[in-house]
Design an enzyme around this catalytic site. Structure first.
Site, PDB file in Angstrom:
ATOM      1  N   TRP A 136       0.800  -1.231   0.000  1.00 14.99           N
ATOM      2  CA  TRP A 136       0.000   0.000   0.000  1.00 14.99           C
ATOM      3  C   TRP A 136       0.830   1.278   0.000  1.00 14.99           C
ATOM      4  CZ3 TRP A 136       1.886   2.114   4.370  1.00 14.99           C
ATOM      5  CH2 TRP A 136       2.229   1.279   5.424  1.00 14.99           C
ATOM      6  N   ASN A 137       2.148   1.186   0.101  1.00 12.12           N
ATOM      7  CA  ASN A 137       2.879   2.443   0.331  1.00 12.12           C
ATOM      8  C   ASN A 137       3.108   3.251  -0.946  1.00 12.12           C
ATOM      9  OD1 ASN A 137       4.620   0.324  -0.285  1.00 12.12           O
ATOM     10  ND2 ASN A 137       6.353   1.366   0.629  1.00 12.12           N
ATOM     11  N   PRO A 161      -3.338  -5.453  -6.209  1.00 11.28           N
ATOM     12  CA  PRO A 161      -2.802  -4.422  -5.310  1.00 11.28           C
ATOM     13  C   PRO A 161      -3.331  -4.633  -3.892  1.00 11.28           C
ATOM     14  CG  PRO A 161      -3.858  -3.467  -7.254  1.00 11.28           C
ATOM     15  CD  PRO A 161      -4.247  -4.907  -7.214  1.00 11.28           C
ATOM     16  N   GLU A 231      10.320  -8.891  -2.737  1.00  9.73           N
ATOM     17  CA  GLU A 231      10.923  -7.598  -2.336  1.00  9.73           C
ATOM     18  C   GLU A 231      10.286  -7.248  -1.000  1.00  9.73           C
ATOM     19  OE1 GLU A 231      13.070  -5.462  -3.920  1.00  9.73           O
ATOM     20  OE2 GLU A 231      13.357  -6.625  -5.755  1.00  9.73           O
ATOM     21  N   LEU A 232      11.044  -7.386   0.084  1.00 10.89           N
ATOM     22  CA  LEU A 232      10.427  -7.349   1.416  1.00 10.89           C
ATOM     23  C   LEU A 232      10.901  -6.147   2.231  1.00 10.89           C
ATOM     24  CD1 LEU A 232      10.693 -11.203   1.970  1.00 10.89           C
ATOM     25  CD2 LEU A 232       8.874  -9.909   0.857  1.00 10.89           C
ATOM     26  N   CYS A 265      10.059   1.263   1.728  1.00 13.37           N
ATOM     27  CA  CYS A 265      10.912   0.137   2.118  1.00 13.37           C
ATOM     28  C   CYS A 265      12.353   0.592   2.283  1.00 13.37           C
ATOM     29  CB  CYS A 265      10.823  -0.971   1.079  1.00 13.37           C
ATOM     30  SG  CYS A 265      11.279  -0.428  -0.558  1.00 13.37           S
TER      31      CYS A 265
END
Ligand code: NDP
Length: 472
Positions: A136-137, A161, A231-232, A265
């Site tokens: 959500w960012n 999404p 991608e964490l 992130c």
């Protein structure tokens, strides 16, 4: 009113629910996946140039709907300035991928092998259906950052999404139809259950999100033997060394930590500053942080938007309480502000220790703990003492020192004398280290090559191979 086929939409500025998001049922996700698999062969047969022409048309279609995308992102994320950067940056990135892709995917001409009568030719075979599950960012960018290179490669896309920020979906569908991509790119909406259905329907998964969910996604993909790009999260450190330009470092880190309210992130979440410059640096950082204002009541005034996801509020509140209980001091900020929605004012914490959650765990908020270290070696050791390895930053005026320190940091992207450059520079390849993820680089030409498998054509030019059985 909510029923089993919808989820409530929440406005993060007011904290109020103000709409409904349809949940795409698992059976429908499966049917969409089957349709995409059928459509993919025709899509892949088009020339790469033709596919890229459609991607340029998608950039045009997004540009034509810029105001609508901005409204949707503002409603879902509550922030304005970052939404402008996100929409314009996404349009620019699509054009860049369309330009880059043809050179990345050309089939090579046959070449002579070490065995001279054998020639080999390298070709590329796209995965049929790429599933994209995004957070959500940066809702639009993080959906398209995998989808567009995959389309260029000849794949079709099934994207889900985050349920928190899906208001842009109808507009993106419209843009895809306008660009002639509606049959090869399908969007579904819903929460984790819909994400699981995407994994079942796809041939490859690109997931961006938390480590906890990433682990579930990775396990589900492993069971299906399909590749997963994960991608964490991150806990990115910045090292401010004794010869750094202090004003420059403070400005860069205020931006790198507090932009998007820290909900990136690659946000800087820890600073290690060498003792001789610590006092001056902390004073400069506090001055920068104190000058930032909440973007409230007008989203276009001020720099700091609300906490986007309701689930984040308690996490940030708990981290601040834990830090204070263990002796941390907030030199600016330090308390969440409730305007209906919740804001986290830029918070600089000192007297922090490694056992505090705010140092050990991802915050994803505008909270920056600053730790004073004796020397470069301690800065490197403590920066690396984390389970994450997304990116990092080093500040020093010595190019040799910058190289020496950067090469010892366990992360995939290191900004030197700046912060979060991995979010702004898309050409240099980088991968996630440790629990921050796995899979190929999202940047550079690898961003497109991730979506094809290499297939070798091995050609005997007409000579009996010496290893055959003797002629009968
Ligand atoms: P989550 O891991 O909670 O969710 C990510 C996506 O996965 C959402 O679309 C979510 O749906 C979906 N999902 C949830 N459960 C499942 C499941 N069991 N199977 C399949 N999909 C599922 O992350 P957030 O949305 O909270 O995003 C924040 C995180 O993302 C932070 O950790 C941040 O660091 C990371 N991030 C990493 C980036 C990178 O490039 N490395 C970039 C940006 C963010 P729903 O939301 O509807 O529940």
């Amino acid at each position: 009113m909510t029923d089993a086929t919808t989820l409530p939409l929440r406005n993060p500025r007011t904290g109020q629910s103000d709409g409904q998001l349809p949940i795409t049922a698992a059976a429908e996700v499966a049917a969409l996946g089957a349709g995409l698999r059928q459509a993919q062969s025709t899509w892949a047969e088009r020339s790469i140039e033709e596919r890229c022409t459609r991607l340029d048309a998608l950039a045009d279609a997004l540009a034509a709907r810029r105001d609508g995308f901005l409204d949707a992102l503002l409603a879902d994320t509550g922030r304005w300035h970052e939404s402008v950067i996100e929409v314009d940056g996404t349009i620019g990135a699509i054009r860049r991928w369309a330009q880059q892709a043809p050179a990345c995917l050309e089939d090579a001409a046959p070449v002579e092998e070490a065995i001279t009568f054998i020639h080999s030719q390298q070709t590329w075979v796209p995965y049929a259906v790429v599933g994209v599950i995004s957070p959500w960012n940066f809702p639009l960018m993080l959906t398209l950052i995998d989808a567009v290179p995959a389309l260029a490669a000849g794949c079709t896309i099934l994207a889900k999404p985050s349920e928190v920020t899906s208001r842009f979906v109808p507009l993106l569908r419209e843009a895809l139809d306008t660009a002639g991509l509606g049959e090869v790119f399908k969007l579904v909406t819903g929460a984790g259950g819909t994400g699981q259905a995407v994994i079942e329907a796809a041939d490859q998964i690109c997931f961006t999100g938390s480590v906890a969910t990433g682990r579930k996604v990775g396990e589900a993909c492993a069971r299906r033997f399909i590749p997963a790009s994960l991608e964490l999260g991150g806990k990115d450190p910045a090292l401010v060394l004794s010869d750094a330009n202090i004003e420059h470092a403070a400005r860069a880190l205020a931006w790198g930590s507090f932009v998007n309210g820290g909900q990136s992130c690659m946000s800087i979440e820890r600073v290690y500053v060498e003792a001789p410059v610590a006092e001056a640096f902390i004073a400069a950082l506090v001055e920068e942080a104190s000058a930032l204002e909440l973007a409230w009541p007008d989203p276009k005034q001020g720099q700091i938007g609300p906490v986007i996801a309701a689930s984040q509020v308690e996490l940030v509140r708990a981290q601040l309480a834990d830090a204070k209980a263990k002796g941390a001091r907030a030199l600016t900020g330090g308390e969440l502000v409730d305007h209906g929605g919740v804001w986290c004012p830029p918070t600089v914490l000192v007297d922090v220790t490694d056992d505090m959650a705010v140092v050990a765990e991802e915050s994803f908020a505008s909270v920056l703990p600053v730790m004073v270290v004796a020397d470069e070696a301690e800065a490197i050791a403590r920066a690396n003492a984390t389970e994450f390895g997304l990116s990092a930053a080093v500040f020093t005026q010595s190019p040799e020192r910058a190289q020496r320190v950067a090469r010892q940091l366990q992360a995939g992207g290191i900004s030197i004398n700046d912060a979060c450059l991995t979010g702004m520079v898309q050409t240099a390849e980088k991968q996630s280290f440790k629990l921050s993820g796995m899979g190929g680089s999202r940047m550079g030409t690898a961003s497109i090559r991730r979506f094809v498998r290499a297939r070798a054509l091995l050609i005997n030019t007409g000579i009996a191979s010496p290893w055959w059985f003797p002629a009968a």
